[in-house]
Enzyme design. Structure first.
Site, short mmCIF file in Angstrom:
data_model
loop_
_atom_site.label_atom_id
_atom_site.label_comp_id
_atom_site.label_asym_id
_atom_site.label_seq_id
_atom_site.Cartn_x
_atom_site.Cartn_y
_atom_site.Cartn_z
N HIS A 57 -2.36 -2.45 -9.73
CA HIS A 57 -3.32 -1.86 -8.82
C HIS A 57 -4.56 -2.72 -8.78
O HIS A 57 -4.96 -3.28 -9.80
CB HIS A 57 -3.70 -0.43 -9.28
CG HIS A 57 -4.29 0.39 -8.19
ND1 HIS A 57 -5.63 0.36 -7.90
CD2 HIS A 57 -3.72 1.22 -7.29
CE1 HIS A 57 -5.87 1.16 -6.87
NE2 HIS A 57 -4.73 1.70 -6.48
N ASP B 147 2.76 5.43 -7.05
CA ASP B 147 4.01 5.35 -6.32
C ASP B 147 5.24 5.18 -7.20
O ASP B 147 6.36 5.25 -6.70
CB ASP B 147 3.95 4.19 -5.33
CG ASP B 147 3.03 4.50 -4.18
OD1 ASP B 147 2.98 5.68 -3.79
OD2 ASP B 147 2.35 3.58 -3.68
N HIS C 240 0.87 -1.18 0.00
CA HIS C 240 0.00 0.00 0.00
C HIS C 240 0.91 1.23 0.00
O HIS C 240 1.66 1.45 -0.94
CB HIS C 240 -0.94 -0.11 1.21
CG HIS C 240 -2.05 0.89 1.25
ND1 HIS C 240 -2.42 1.68 0.20
CD2 HIS C 240 -2.91 1.23 2.27
CE1 HIS C 240 -3.45 2.44 0.56
NE2 HIS C 240 -3.75 2.20 1.82
N1 CMC Z 1 4.77 -7.03 -10.38
C1 CMC Z 1 4.67 -8.25 -10.96
N2 CMC Z 1 3.54 -8.96 -11.01
C2 CMC Z 1 2.46 -8.43 -10.45
C3 CMC Z 1 2.47 -7.16 -9.84
C4 CMC Z 1 3.70 -6.46 -9.82
N3 CMC Z 1 3.78 -5.26 -9.24
N4 CMC Z 1 1.25 -6.87 -9.35
C5 CMC Z 1 0.47 -7.92 -9.67
N5 CMC Z 1 1.21 -8.86 -10.33
C6 CMC Z 1 0.73 -10.13 -10.89
C7 CMC Z 1 0.50 -11.16 -9.80
O1 CMC Z 1 1.66 -11.93 -9.59
C8 CMC Z 1 -0.63 -11.96 -10.39
O2 CMC Z 1 -0.09 -12.80 -11.38
P1 CMC Z 1 -0.73 -14.29 -11.60
O3 CMC Z 1 -2.13 -14.04 -12.07
O4 CMC Z 1 0.15 -14.93 -12.61
O5 CMC Z 1 -0.69 -14.96 -10.26
C9 CMC Z 1 -1.48 -10.91 -11.08
O6 CMC Z 1 -0.55 -9.86 -11.45
C10 CMC Z 1 -2.60 -10.33 -10.23
O7 CMC Z 1 -2.02 -9.89 -9.00
P2 CMC Z 1 -2.81 -9.77 -7.64
O8 CMC Z 1 -1.85 -9.95 -6.51
O9 CMC Z 1 -4.02 -10.65 -7.65
O10 CMC Z 1 -3.32 -8.28 -7.70
P3 CMC Z 1 -3.95 -7.49 -6.50
O11 CMC Z 1 -5.05 -6.69 -7.06
O12 CMC Z 1 -4.27 -8.40 -5.36
O13 CMC Z 1 -2.75 -6.57 -6.01
C11 CMC Z 1 -1.30 -4.73 -5.74
C12 CMC Z 1 -2.65 -5.22 -6.27
C13 CMC Z 1 -1.19 -3.22 -5.83
C14 CMC Z 1 -1.14 -5.13 -4.25
C15 CMC Z 1 -0.19 -5.42 -6.58
O14 CMC Z 1 -0.31 -5.05 -7.94
C16 CMC Z 1 1.22 -5.11 -6.07
O15 CMC Z 1 1.69 -5.78 -5.14
N6 CMC Z 1 1.91 -4.08 -6.67
C17 CMC Z 1 3.19 -3.69 -6.21
C18 CMC Z 1 3.06 -2.84 -4.97
C19 CMC Z 1 2.56 -1.45 -5.31
O16 CMC Z 1 3.05 -0.79 -6.21
N7 CMC Z 1 1.60 -0.98 -4.50
C20 CMC Z 1 1.07 0.37 -4.62
C21 CMC Z 1 -0.36 0.41 -5.05
S1 CMC Z 1 -0.85 2.07 -5.52
C22 CMC Z 1 -0.82 2.95 -4.07
C23 CMC Z 1 -1.86 2.55 -3.14
O17 CMC Z 1 -3.06 2.68 -3.45
O18 CMC Z 1 -1.52 2.09 -2.05
#
Ligand code: CMC
Length: 421
Positions: A301, A357, A262
Site C-alpha cells: 500500500h 483487498d 486500486h
Molecule cells: N508485490 C510485490 N512487490 C511489490 C508489491 C506487491 N504487491 N507492491 C510493491 N512491491 C514492491 C515494488 O516492486 C517495489 O520494489 P523495489 O523497491 O525493489 O522496486 C517496492 O515494493 C515499492 O513499490 P511501489 O510500486 O513503489 O509502491 P507504491 O506505493 O507505488 O504502490 C501499490 C502501492 C498498492 C500500487 C502496490 O503495492 C501494488 O501494486 N500492490 C498490489 C495491488 C494492490 O493490492 N492494490 C490494492 C491497494 S489497497 C486498495 C486501494 O486502496 O485501492
C-alpha cells in the site's frame, strides 16, 4: 514560534525561510520564494492536495479513523448509512437525523425507467459491470441537470443523497444484465445492504437476506467508505475542481477505481489465487513475484507500512460468512500465501502487508458475487467518501487542479516538410 524550515539557494547563497503549516510545507510561500521551481513528485507521493477533516490515516501505525472515530468501532457498532452520514456531515447523527437520512436515501433508489431499461442494450452481454457503472453514473448527470449548480449547498446535498441511493441499483442492474436476469426493483421496506442483496440475488422465489450476509455487507461497505486522498478520490476532486457536476466527478472516480492497482485489486487477488491453484504452488509463486514476475495482489500500500487495519477486520468477518457458506476453498491458499510472504525478507524489507483487498474477494465470492462485481462493491462503499471530499473541496472554495510539469522534450526546432523527413 511558528514552525519553518530554512534552505539555502546555492545559486545565489540566499537563505530562504519557508513556513510549515499544519505539518506541511506551504507551497504558496515556496512559489513566492522560488518562482518557477516546481516540486517533481510523480504519483504525488509527497504532495498534500488538500486540507481535509474527513479521514485520518496513519500508515506507519496501521490507524484509520473517520472523523476521529476508529474504523474498528465503526465496523463493529455502526451501519453503512450511519457512517455515510458521518462522512458527509462530520458528526454521528441523532436518531431523528438518522431516520430522516435513511428515509431520504431509501426513497431515491429508483432509476429513471427509460434509462434503466435501455441503458444496457447498447452493451455486449458480457460487458464488465465497472464499465456499465462508470458510464451509468456519468449518464445520471443528464437526468439531473440542476446538479450543475454546485454553489448551492442544499442542491449539493440532494445529489449526494441521490448518488448514495442509486449506486446499488445501478450496480445490481449491471449484474442482472450480465447474467441475463430480469431486473429486481428496489424494496423500500429493506435496509441499504439487504435491499442491494435482494436486487442482486432474488430469482423467482422471495429472497431472504441472511443476517450474517447483511452484517458482512455493511462491514465491507463501511471499511471501503473512505480512505482520504487515494487515486479515485483524487480523480473525483480533480474533476470536481473544474466545477463539473457530481455525477461526472464520481464517474471519474469510478474509472480510477477500475484499475488493478486500486479497486480492481480484489478481482486480481481472486484470479491470482485461482492461478496458484493449490498449496503446493505457493512457494514457487512467491519466488516468481520476488523475481519480478508480477506482483502479489492484495499486498502493499502506498500509505500503510504496517498491517492494513481493514484487512484484519475483514479476516474476522470472513469467518462469520464462512460459517454460513462453508469455507471458501481459496482461503487456505490465501492464508499460506500471507504466512510465506510475511516471513520473507523481500516483503518484510519493503513493508508489504496484506491490504483490504486480500480477503474481501473471498467473502464476496462466498456470498455469491461474481468476480467482476468486486470492484463495483468497492465503488458502492466508496461513494459517500468521494462525495464527502467533493463537498468539502467546494466548501473550501478550492482552486482548479492544475499541476505544473518539468518539460524534458526537444528544444524549439524548424518544421520539416514531409518529403524531407
Ligand atoms: N508485490 C510485490 N512487490 C511489490 C508489491 C506487491 N504487491 N507492491 C510493491 N512491491 C514492491 C515494488 O516492486 C517495489 O520494489 P523495489 O523497491 O525493489 O522496486 C517496492 O515494493 C515499492 O513499490 P511501489 O510500486 O513503489 O509502491 P507504491 O506505493 O507505488 O504502490 C501499490 C502501492 C498498492 C500500487 C502496490 O503495492 C501494488 O501494486 N500492490 C498490489 C495491488 C494492490 O493490492 N492494490 C490494492 C491497494 S489497497 C486498495 C486501494 O486502496 O485501492
Amino acid at each position: 514560534m511558528a514552525e519553518s524550515i530554512t534552505i539555502t539557494d546555492n545559486r545565489t547563497g540566499e537563505l530562504l525561510e519557508i513556513p510549515i503549516v499544519n505539518g506541511g510545507v506551504d507551497a504558496a510561500e515556496w512559489r513566492k520564494l522560488l518562482p518557477g521551481i516546481w516540486f517533481h513528485d510523480p504519483g504525488l507521493a509527497t504532495t498534500s492536495g488538500a486540507e481535509s477533516a474527513i479521514t485520518e490515516l496513519d500508515g506507519e501505525n496501521g490507524i484509520l479513523r473517520y472523523r476521529g472515530y476508529p474504523i474498528e468501532a465503526l465496523a463493529e457498532q455502526s451501519t453503512f448509512l450511519e457512517v455515510a452520514y458521518l462522512l458527509v456531515y462530520g458528526e454521528l447523527p441523532t436518531q431523528d437525523q438518522l431516520d430522516r437520512w435513511v428515509h431520504e436515501i431509501t426513497h431515491h433508489t429508483f432509476l429513471h425507467e427509460k434509462f434503466r431499461a435501455r441503458m444496457h442494450d447498447a452493451y455486449h452481454y458480457d460487458a464488465h459491470p465497472m464499465g456499465l457503472l462508470t458510464s451509468g453514473v456519468a449518464g445520471l448527470s443528464t437526468f439531473y441537470p440542476e446538479a450543475k449548480d454546485i454553489e448551492d449547498p442544499d442542491n449539493r446535498m440532494r445529489q449526494i443523497v441521490r448518488l448514495i441511493a442509486k449506486m446499488p441499483t445501478l450496480a445490481a442492474s449491471a449484474h442482472r444484465h450480465a447474467v441475463g436476469q430480469s431486473f429486481v426493483f428496489p424494496d423500500n421496506t429493506l435496509d441499504y445492504s439487504s435491499n442491494f442483496l435482494k436486487m442482486m440475488f432474488e430469482v423467482g422465489n422471495p429472497y431472504e437476506v441472511h443476517p450474517a450476509f447483511k452484517k458482512a455487507m455493511d462491514i465491507l461497505l463501511i471499511l471501503h467508505a473512505d480512505h482520504e486522498q487515494n487515486c479515485s478520490t483524487t480523480a473525483a476532486r480533480v474533476v470536481g475542481s473544474s466545477h463539473a457536476d457530481p455525477y461526472s466527478s464520481v464517474a471519474a472516480a469510478c474509472a480510477a477505481l477500475y484499475g488493478p492497482r486500486h479497486g480492481g485489486a480484489n478481482e486480481a487477488v481472486l484470479n491470482m489465487l485461482d492461478s496458484i491453484g493449490s498449496l503446493d504452488n505457493v512457494d514457487a509463486f512467491v519466488e516468481s513475484v520476488k523475481n519480478g514476475d508480477g506482483r502479489l495482489m492484495g499486498f502493499g500500500h502506498r500509505v500503510y507500512k504496517n498491517y492494513d487495519p481493514r484487512a484484519a477486520i475483514i479476516k474476522d468477518a470472513a469467518h462469520e460468512v464462512f460459517q454460513v457458506t462453508g469455507k471458501n476453498p481459496r482461503l487456505d491458499i490465501a492464508l499460506k500465501l500471507e504466512e510465506v510472504a510475511l516471513s520473507d525478507d523481500y516483503f518484510i524489507s519493503r513493508k508489504l502487508y496484506p491490504n483490504v483487498d486480500f480477503y474481501s474477494g473471498l467473502i464476496y465470492q462466498s456470498m455469491g458475487f461474481p468476480v467482476e462485481m468486486f470492484t463495483v462493491l468497492f465503488a458502492i462503499g466508496r461513494t459517500p467518501g468521494w462525495l464527502a471530499h467533493w463537498n468539502e473541496m467546494l466548501e473550501q472554495n478550492s482552486r482548479i487542479a492544475r499541476p505544473r510539469q518539468l518539460y524534458v522534450g526537444s528544444p524549439v526546432r524548424d518544421y520539416v516538410a514531409i518529403n524531407q523527413r
